[in-house]
Design a protein around this motif. Structure first.
Motif, PDB file in Angstrom:
ATOM      1  N   LYS A  28     -10.001  18.812  15.021  1.00 43.49           N
ATOM      2  CA  LYS A  28      -9.181  20.018  15.084  1.00 43.49           C
ATOM      3  C   LYS A  28      -8.203  20.090  13.907  1.00 43.49           C
ATOM      4  CE  LYS A  28      -6.124  22.618  18.170  1.00 43.49           C
ATOM      5  NZ  LYS A  28      -5.441  22.648  19.489  1.00 43.49           N
ATOM      6  N   GLY A  29      -7.558  18.953  13.596  1.00 42.81           N
ATOM      7  CA  GLY A  29      -6.588  18.943  12.500  1.00 42.81           C
ATOM      8  C   GLY A  29      -7.225  19.328  11.181  1.00 42.81           C
ATOM      9  N   MET A  30      -8.455  18.877  10.956  1.00 44.37           N
ATOM     10  CA  MET A  30      -9.161  19.192   9.715  1.00 44.37           C
ATOM     11  C   MET A  30      -9.504  20.689   9.651  1.00 44.37           C
ATOM     12  SD  MET A  30     -12.654  17.406   8.416  1.00 44.37           S
ATOM     13  CE  MET A  30     -13.659  18.134   7.141  1.00 44.37           C
ATOM     14  N   ARG A  31      -9.918  21.268  10.794  1.00 45.79           N
ATOM     15  CA  ARG A  31     -10.228  22.697  10.820  1.00 45.79           C
ATOM     16  C   ARG A  31      -8.980  23.527  10.532  1.00 45.79           C
ATOM     17  NH1 ARG A  31     -12.625  21.443  15.701  1.00 45.79           N
ATOM     18  NH2 ARG A  31     -11.376  22.991  16.833  1.00 45.79           N
ATOM     19  N   GLN A  32      -7.857  23.084  11.072  1.00 43.72           N
ATOM     20  CA  GLN A  32      -6.612  23.814  10.821  1.00 43.72           C
ATOM     21  C   GLN A  32      -6.183  23.684   9.362  1.00 43.72           C
ATOM     22  OE1 GLN A  32      -4.047  22.004  13.750  1.00 43.72           O
ATOM     23  NE2 GLN A  32      -4.507  23.558  15.307  1.00 43.72           N
ATOM     24  N   GLN A  33      -6.322  22.483   8.804  1.00 45.30           N
ATOM     25  CA  GLN A  33      -5.909  22.253   7.417  1.00 45.30           C
ATOM     26  C   GLN A  33      -6.677  23.130   6.433  1.00 45.30           C
ATOM     27  OE1 GLN A  33      -6.334  18.182   6.113  1.00 45.30           O
ATOM     28  NE2 GLN A  33      -5.720  18.645   4.010  1.00 45.30           N
ATOM     29  N   TYR A  34      -7.981  23.305   6.695  1.00 44.76           N
ATOM     30  CA  TYR A  34      -8.813  24.059   5.759  1.00 44.76           C
ATOM     31  C   TYR A  34      -9.126  25.471   6.252  1.00 44.76           C
ATOM     32  CZ  TYR A  34      -9.331  19.552   3.483  1.00 44.76           C
ATOM     33  OH  TYR A  34      -9.071  18.370   2.848  1.00 44.76           O
ATOM     34  N   ASP A  35      -8.425  25.903   7.332  1.00 45.28           N
ATOM     35  CA  ASP A  35      -8.556  27.266   7.853  1.00 45.28           C
ATOM     36  C   ASP A  35     -10.015  27.594   8.181  1.00 45.28           C
ATOM     37  OD1 ASP A  35      -7.776  29.812   8.629  1.00 45.28           O
ATOM     38  OD2 ASP A  35      -7.953  30.647   6.605  1.00 45.28           O
ATOM     39  N   LEU A  36     -10.611  26.773   9.064  1.00 46.35           N
ATOM     40  CA  LEU A  36     -12.030  26.902   9.389  1.00 46.35           C
ATOM     41  C   LEU A  36     -12.216  27.398  10.823  1.00 46.35           C
ATOM     42  CD1 LEU A  36     -13.295  23.532   7.881  1.00 46.35           C
ATOM     43  CD2 LEU A  36     -13.420  25.797   6.830  1.00 46.35           C
ATOM     44  N   MET A  37     -13.097  28.351  11.006  1.00 43.13           N
ATOM     45  CA  MET A  37     -13.501  28.837  12.323  1.00 43.13           C
ATOM     46  C   MET A  37     -14.322  27.755  13.023  1.00 43.13           C
ATOM     47  SD  MET A  37     -15.920  32.189  13.037  1.00 43.13           S
ATOM     48  CE  MET A  37     -14.748  33.460  12.664  1.00 43.13           C
ATOM     49  N   GLY A  38     -14.306  27.736  14.355  1.00 45.49           N
ATOM     50  CA  GLY A  38     -15.137  26.792  15.102  1.00 45.49           C
ATOM     51  C   GLY A  38     -16.606  27.037  14.840  1.00 45.49           C
ATOM     52  N   VAL A  39     -17.430  25.993  14.923  1.00 44.58           N
ATOM     53  CA  VAL A  39     -18.839  26.111  14.534  1.00 44.58           C
ATOM     54  C   VAL A  39     -19.602  27.071  15.435  1.00 44.58           C
ATOM     55  CG1 VAL A  39     -19.667  24.104  15.860  1.00 44.58           C
ATOM     56  CG2 VAL A  39     -20.863  24.812  13.772  1.00 44.58           C
ATOM     57  N   SER A  40     -19.326  27.077  16.751  1.00 43.18           N
ATOM     58  CA  SER A  40     -20.040  27.981  17.668  1.00 43.18           C
ATOM     59  C   SER A  40     -19.728  29.425  17.338  1.00 43.18           C
ATOM     60  CB  SER A  40     -19.655  27.681  19.119  1.00 43.18           C
ATOM     61  OG  SER A  40     -20.039  26.381  19.475  1.00 43.18           O
ATOM     62  N   LEU A  85     -16.384  24.712  -2.250  1.00 45.75           N
ATOM     63  CA  LEU A  85     -16.956  23.426  -2.655  1.00 45.75           C
ATOM     64  C   LEU A  85     -15.852  22.419  -2.966  1.00 45.75           C
ATOM     65  CD1 LEU A  85     -19.152  21.461  -3.567  1.00 45.75           C
ATOM     66  CD2 LEU A  85     -19.261  22.664  -5.742  1.00 45.75           C
ATOM     67  N   ASN A  86     -14.821  22.860  -3.673  1.00 44.48           N
ATOM     68  CA  ASN A  86     -13.718  21.951  -3.999  1.00 44.48           C
ATOM     69  C   ASN A  86     -12.985  21.485  -2.746  1.00 44.48           C
ATOM     70  OD1 ASN A  86     -14.225  22.083  -6.769  1.00 44.48           O
ATOM     71  ND2 ASN A  86     -12.956  23.899  -7.035  1.00 44.48           N
ATOM     72  N   LEU A  87     -12.797  22.405  -1.782  1.00 42.74           N
ATOM     73  CA  LEU A  87     -12.149  22.033  -0.518  1.00 42.74           C
ATOM     74  C   LEU A  87     -13.017  21.024   0.241  1.00 42.74           C
ATOM     75  CD1 LEU A  87     -10.815  25.481   0.789  1.00 42.74           C
ATOM     76  CD2 LEU A  87      -9.501  23.633  -0.239  1.00 42.74           C
ATOM     77  N   ALA A  88     -14.333  21.271   0.261  1.00 45.51           N
ATOM     78  CA  ALA A  88     -15.245  20.381   0.984  1.00 45.51           C
ATOM     79  C   ALA A  88     -15.268  18.993   0.349  1.00 45.51           C
ATOM     80  CB  ALA A  88     -16.653  20.982   0.997  1.00 45.51           C
ATOM     81  N   ARG A  89     -15.248  18.928  -0.977  1.00 46.38           N
ATOM     82  CA  ARG A  89     -15.212  17.637  -1.674  1.00 46.38           C
ATOM     83  C   ARG A  89     -13.916  16.899  -1.322  1.00 46.38           C
ATOM     84  NH1 ARG A  89     -18.520  14.003  -4.536  1.00 46.38           N
ATOM     85  NH2 ARG A  89     -17.246  12.838  -5.989  1.00 46.38           N
ATOM     86  N   ASP A  90     -12.799  17.641  -1.318  1.00 42.14           N
ATOM     87  CA  ASP A  90     -11.507  17.061  -0.973  1.00 42.14           C
ATOM     88  C   ASP A  90     -11.527  16.485   0.447  1.00 42.14           C
ATOM     89  OD1 ASP A  90      -8.530  16.761  -1.449  1.00 42.14           O
ATOM     90  OD2 ASP A  90      -8.479  18.091   0.287  1.00 42.14           O
ATOM     91  N   ALA A  91     -12.083  17.251   1.393  1.00 43.39           N
ATOM     92  CA  ALA A  91     -12.148  16.801   2.783  1.00 43.39           C
ATOM     93  C   ALA A  91     -13.024  15.560   2.916  1.00 43.39           C
ATOM     94  CB  ALA A  91     -12.687  17.924   3.664  1.00 43.39           C
ATOM     95  N   ALA A  92     -14.172  15.556   2.218  1.00 50.46           N
ATOM     96  CA  ALA A  92     -15.084  14.418   2.301  1.00 50.46           C
ATOM     97  C   ALA A  92     -14.442  13.153   1.720  1.00 50.46           C
ATOM     98  CB  ALA A  92     -16.390  14.740   1.566  1.00 50.46           C
TER      99      ALA A  92
END
Length: 826
Positions: A321-333, A785-792
């Motif tokens: 949840k914290g990661m979704r909030q940090q990167y402003d991501l909608m839930g997968v469903s 892509l840059n956000l995803a690399r940062d998260a990974a």
């Protein structure tokens, strides 16, 4: 500037003037260009989405540093800003139109589109994600067999069968507000309906519907080909479906013809009552458009997705949840449901962003994990960064390394001292001095008691490397050999023997290095040049010739960071971003057929001063289908008619190695003043005396390839010229080639090449290691892509084995090999 929106015209004009003046941070009456941009972008407009707001603020921050940036960095920023502002202006204007022109009709209340996602989430289902499609309501075995042609067999497959596009029918407008080219929905009452057989074609039936609202009336037509539609009973049935006074919703693309405004092939639904809901999967909503195949109609796919949609609630959310909030991501469903049937375009944008993030995130996570695994491998080759060989080589060099070369050499030598194998990519523009850097790495291996191998993609390039290395290695009293397909059997056996005994410290070659029974006694370093031309398996085969050798890969095809991350996410990347002193810019011009004589006059003047000329063509022999000059025909024409006083050579890929050598040697020795060639001279050929490069039908080449070809001149101290002969009159072709007139920066050129042609073609052909994304675009989704690399990177740093994130690990295992087609795991 307005407090609400910027002055778009003024901003774009300022950016255009700065580009025209060479990105000099132009001084205006009151402000410098960068100061004006900082002021203009200082206040973020209202009404931006989070992703738009972040991009705006990021660009504003970049312009604060503009005055201190290099010209190349300024070019990147200005181009990105112009594109971003243009797209943002269009999007904000679209949103404003929707606010200021809401649908109004005194006769009909605006109907509500049934929220499909919300409705389906309440349905109780008796199937799972792994259930076959035949178990879905209204699908059955017959339809599921047809859907199997699309590669979808289970409910999960159906949910992840993403639309390739969307058509926005969600905007409801009045008849008077229809604008040609827009996709809309119109609600009105039926005034008249007719259906009849065409008097000119008995197999064609015409359906006509006249509807009206308070602002006007609209005539709709649909055409049905086939005998069954000519049946009187079917036609009467259509008329009964749309009686006068019925309320209908019609969606489609607005078109203007000689009879006035209409909707092209409209989708029509009769509403139950005033303000009734729209239940259609198409009308009044953002409609998904799916990839199809023969025998599978679009409606079947939409219905199957709709039937599978309730199962989205069974999808587990892997991301914390914290990661979704940090990167402003909608839930997968929610993201999957709203990608298929979004309530509006903003929701679609958020849903797509989450799923694009997932594609990039799991790719980068896989790369980083693979890198960790490589670092755990203990290499037997710990190489000394200093020694007599390297010291002697520095003394032999007639020049000093550039600061960029020194930085990259330090990167490499630091890697070679580690017990884990180096896996580093060196990117450098044409003429930046990558070979010298590679030689220092090779000498580090040799002085530590190991052997090295250098593999190049073509015989021409391998021989070029060999010739240069021999000139240096002879002075260092070190043997070096060349192994290509042209080497005789006796010589091959001799080379094989010297490798096995350790007498031969360095072998240069082509694919023969991995195809031959080549056995090194102690291989410590592998250097791969123009590595993108080799498949993953070929590179791996060479590495397997030793015990976890260090690997250094070189490329003179600079690629944008986004493409580098998806191709080389598991490599350390160094850039030689500086050319040796004294190099002059190559004067580049785009010419048409009318200016050909001017080009020939320039060649004569240069040859009169003792210089030489390349003429490059895309084909070897004349083609009946393509109106392009061929190498063989052009060589004959130039020799006999245009330059009879000069020696004109010929070089192309179908010549034998001996013939190629003879042609190249004659050109190097200035026995031939002009060489007519195909792209076989794209990389590696080094003739400092050549000052003119003319490329025929330049519009048929990619920008990066043209930049490589241009790099064959300008290698000496004389002013050089690149003439791009274009046979195309299109604006796009002129705009593409204009990039080369403006810039000498390979990284900027490849970025623009990717924007024009797409990432799959930037390297000249399809790259086997390029990930096959379902949604993500390396051109449009660079920020994600840059956000995803940062998260990974953060996740691998904290939990490299993903022990605390079992759902992420399971998703990675499922996605990674599938996304990369298995190739990246070699």
């Amino acid at each position: 500037m307005s407090t609400e929106f910027p002055d778009w015209t003024r901003l774009q004009k300022a950016l255009a003037v700065e580009a025209e003046n060479g990105f000099t941070d132009l001084q205006g009456n009151q402000y410098r260009f960068s100061e004006f941009l900082c002021l203009s972008l200082g206040k973020t407009p209202n009404g931006l989405l989070p992703v738009e707001r972040r991009k705006w603020q990021s660009i504003a921050a970049e312009f604060e540093r503009y005055h201190h940036q290099t010209v190349e960095a300024r070019q990147h920023l200005v181009v990105d800003t112009r594109q971003f502002l243009y797209k943002l202006q269009q999007e904000l204007q679209r949103r404003e139109r929707e606010k200021t022109h809401p649908p109004q009709t005194s006769m009909v209340k605006s109907p509500q589109t049934t929220p499909l996602v919300a409705e389906t989430s309440k349905v109780n289902v008796n199937f799972t994600l792994d259930s076959p499609l035949s178990e879905l309501p209204d699908i059955g075995r017959r339809r599921s067999d047809y859907l199997g042609r699309l590669g979808v067999y289970t409910v999960r497959d159906m949910l992840y069968y993403y639309p390739r596009d969307h058509i926005d029918y969600a905007r409801q407008v009045n008849v008077k507000d229809l604008v040609a080219g827009e996709t809309v929905t119109v609600v009105g009452t039926v005034k008249r309906c007719n259906c009849f057989t065409s008097p000119r074609n008995k197999k064609l039936s015409i359906f006509e519907l006249l509807i009206k609202d308070s602002t006007g009336q609209l005539k709709l037509n649909r055409f049905f080909a086939g005998n069954r539609f000519s049946h009187r009973g079917w036609q009467e049935q259509q008329k009964r479906r749309y009686p006068a006074g019925a309320i209908v919703a019609a969606s489609g693309l607005v078109k203007k013809n000689k009879y006035g405004i209409t909707l092209d092939t409209p989708e029509i639904e009769v509403l139950d009552h005033l303000g009734g809901s729209i239940d259609s999967l198409k009308i009044g909503r953002v409609m998904p458009v799916y990839p199809l195949t023969e025998g599978v109609p679009a409606d079947w796919v939409r219905q199957a997705v709709m039937a599978a949609l309730p199962a989205v609630n069974q999808l587990q959310e892997p991301l914390p949840k914290g990661m979704r909030q940090q990167y402003d991501l909608m839930g997968v469903s929610d993201a999957i449901a709203n990608l298929h049937f979004p309530t509006d375009t903003d929701t679609l944008s958020r849903a797509r962003r989450r799923l694009v993030f997932d594609e990039f995130f799991y790719l980068q996570l896989g790369f980083l994990q693979r890198r960790k695994m490589q670092q755990q491998v203990q290499s037997s080759a710990i190489l000394a960064p200093t020694g007599k060989l390297i010291d002697r080589f520095y003394q032999l060099l007639p020049f000093e390394l550039t600061s960029a070369q020194k930085r990259v050499v330090n990167d490499i030598l630091n890697d070679l001292q580690q017990p884990t194998p180096m896996n580093r990519l060196v990117q450098g523009d044409v003429g930046s001095g990558k070979t010298v850097v590679a030689v220092i790495a090779i000498l580090a291996a040799i002085q530590s008691g190991y052997q090295a191998a250098l593999m190049a993609p073509t015989e021409v390039l391998a021989e070029q490397h060999y010739r240069k290395l021999v000139s240096w290695f002879n002075l260092l009293h070190l043997p070096v050999e060349l192994l290509t397909g042209s080497v005789k059997v006796k010589k091959r056996r001799e080379i094989h023997s010297q490798l096995e005994t350790g007498e031969l410290p360095l072998l240069v070659g082509t694919h023969a290095l991995i195809q031959d029974p080549v056995n090194f006694q102690r291989l410590g370093l592998v250097v791969i040049d123009e590595q993108h031309r080799f498949g993953v398996e070929q590179r791996a085969q060479l590495q397997q010739k030793g015990q976890s050798p260090h690997v250094l890969t070189l490329t003179a095809t600079p690629i944008p960071r986004t493409l580098a991350l998806t191709l080389h996410g598991d490599l350390d990347v160094s850039q030689i971003d500086e050319l040796p002193p004294g190099r002059q810019n190559i004067h580049t011009s785009v010419l048409t057929g009318k200016e050909r004589q001017n080009a020939y006059d320039l060649m004569r003047r240069e040859i009169a001063q003792g210089r030489q000329v390349y003429i490059v063509l895309p084909l070897i022999e004349e083609s009946e289908k393509l109106d392009v000059r061929s190498a063989v025909e052009e060589h004959q024409r130039l020799s006999e008619s245009i330059f009879p006083q000069f020696q004109v050579g010929l070089l192309h890929g179908r010549m034998s190695s001996a013939e190629k050598d003879e042609a190249l040697n004659a050109f190097r020795d200035n026995q031939t003043q002009i060489i007519v060639s195909t792209t076989v001279i794209e990389v590696g050929v080094d003739v400092p005396n050549a000052t003119v490069m003319m490329i025929e039908n330049a519009e048929r080449f990619g920008l990066s390839q043209l930049h490589q070809l241009r790099g064959r001149v300008g290698r000496g101290s004389h002013q050089s010229y690149c003439l791009l002969m274009s046979g195309s009159k299109t604006d796009t072709a002129r705009q593409r080639l204009g990039v080369l007139e403006q810039s000498q920066d390979g990284f900027f050129i490849s970025e623009m090449d990717m924007r024009f042609r797409g990432p799959g073609e930037v390297l000249g052909r399809r790259q086997s290691g390029l990930a096959d994304f379902a949604l993500a675009s390396l051109v449009e989704d660079q920020e994600v892509l840059n956000l995803a690399r940062d998260a990974a990177e953060k996740i691998v740093l904290e939990d490299k084995a993903l022990e605390n994130l079992p759902l992420v690990k399971a998703e990675l295992d499922y996605r990674y090999s599938k996304l990369m087609g298995g190739a990246i795991l070699t």
